[in-house]
Enzyme design. Sequence first.
Site, PDB file in Angstrom:
ATOM      1  CE  LYS A  53      -4.071  -2.256   1.631  1.00  0.00           C
ATOM      2  NZ  LYS A  53      -5.314  -2.975   2.606  1.00  0.00           N
ATOM      3  NE  ARG A  89      -6.724  -8.985   1.090  1.00  0.00           N
ATOM      4  CZ  ARG A  89      -6.726  -8.138   0.151  1.00  0.00           C
ATOM      5  NH1 ARG A  89      -5.708  -7.630   0.116  1.00  0.00           N
ATOM      6  NH2 ARG A  89      -7.240  -8.340  -0.532  1.00  0.00           N
TER       7      ARG A  89
HETATM    8  N1  PMM Z   1      -7.191  -4.355   0.577  1.00  0.00           N
HETATM    9  C1  PMM Z   1      -7.275  -4.923  -0.263  1.00  0.00           C
HETATM   10  C2  PMM Z   1      -8.342  -5.695  -0.989  1.00  0.00           C
HETATM   11  N2  PMM Z   1      -9.330  -6.373   0.292  1.00  0.00           N
HETATM   12  N3  PMM Z   1      -9.221  -6.964   2.422  1.00  0.00           N
HETATM   13  C3  PMM Z   1      -9.073  -6.901   4.079  1.00  0.00           C
HETATM   14  N4  PMM Z   1      -9.825  -7.401   4.800  1.00  0.00           N
HETATM   15  N5  PMM Z   1      -8.173  -6.165   4.524  1.00  0.00           N
HETATM   16  C4  PMM Z   1      -7.382  -5.072   3.808  1.00  0.00           C
HETATM   17  O1  PMM Z   1      -6.182  -4.510   4.026  1.00  0.00           O
HETATM   18  C5  PMM Z   1      -7.897  -5.077   2.304  1.00  0.00           C
HETATM   19  C6  PMM Z   1      -8.748  -6.081   1.822  1.00  0.00           C
HETATM   20  C7  PMM Z   1      -6.912  -3.763  -0.996  1.00  0.00           C
HETATM   21  O2  PMM Z   1      -6.050  -3.785  -1.505  1.00  0.00           O
HETATM   22  P1  PMM Z   1      -5.437  -4.893  -2.954  1.00  0.00           P
HETATM   23  O3  PMM Z   1      -6.459  -4.024  -4.176  1.00  0.00           O
HETATM   24  O4  PMM Z   1      -4.222  -5.034  -3.092  1.00  0.00           O
HETATM   25  O5  PMM Z   1      -5.963  -6.400  -2.454  1.00  0.00           O
END
Ligand code: PMM
Length: 277
Positions: A211, A247
């Site tokens: 991020k 994650r």
């Molecule tokens: N961040 C993204 C998408 N889904 N779900 C959870 N639980 N926590 C997060 O911080 C989160 C998420 C955005 O990141 P990505 O686009 O790389 O998936």
Amino acid sequence: MIKYPLVMGIVNVTPDSFSDGGRWLNANAAIEHGLRLIADGADILDIGGESTRPGAARVDAEEEMRRVIPVVRALAEGGARVSIDTMRATTAEAAIAAGASMINDVSAGQADARMARIAAETGVPFVAMHWRAHSDSMHAHTAYHDVAREVCDELAVRVEALVQAGVARKRIILDPGLGFAKRIEQNWEILNRLNVIVQFGLPLLVGASRKSFLGVLLPPDASLNERDALTATVSVLASQAGAWGVRVHNVQATVRALDVWAAWQSGGMGDVAVVES
Ligand code: PMM
């Protein structure tokens, strides 16, 4: 024995996610990527078909399901534990029917009034992330007096709403929603005071991977992949702070960093497998 945090590997079946958009849009490429993440040590795969990057527009439910369901089915049938990253009850329901065993709803049930009922009826673990608004307007919702406390209090309100709707409290996992309606420095403040949310007493998932708030520590021309070492460091520090899971996009980098953490924690090799050279 050292308790490793759960490592959730990200499989974004989207054309426009901020760090890997378009790379796994084809179902076969997404499945192959998921298998690679399992081989790298992921405990669970988080499969999503709708980008939530800042400013992203929504996709419709049919398109979201067309993207994710074949990938969920193939990976679950292959024995992987699968989480469905969706704000839609219909998609969550279809994914569970296809073999998913966890719902990851970045809106914690706020985007779709039916989501809590589906979580209650299916009884699968439910990730409730801190969320204030959809991605196209979340930048307008970053006013906090005490961000760690307010994130925790707003999550507590969501927990009560979910429990009222029939979701078992013990099935709820909290997530501070790093990067969602948070300015750069607010993400660091949350991490600095992660204990506020840990003390709430429910498992905590941390999603810092690649991020922008990590990117500000790198030279301006650094690639997104260069954020993986920083992500792995966050994984270690989050585990130290009591996180239940992390994650991440680059599972291998996080698992290796966690091996260092576990060896350090146990004051020896502990349960860490040793390969003699
Ligand atoms: N961040 C993204 C998408 N889904 N779900 C959870 N639980 N926590 C997060 O911080 C989160 C998420 C955005 O990141 P990505 O686009 O790389 O998936």
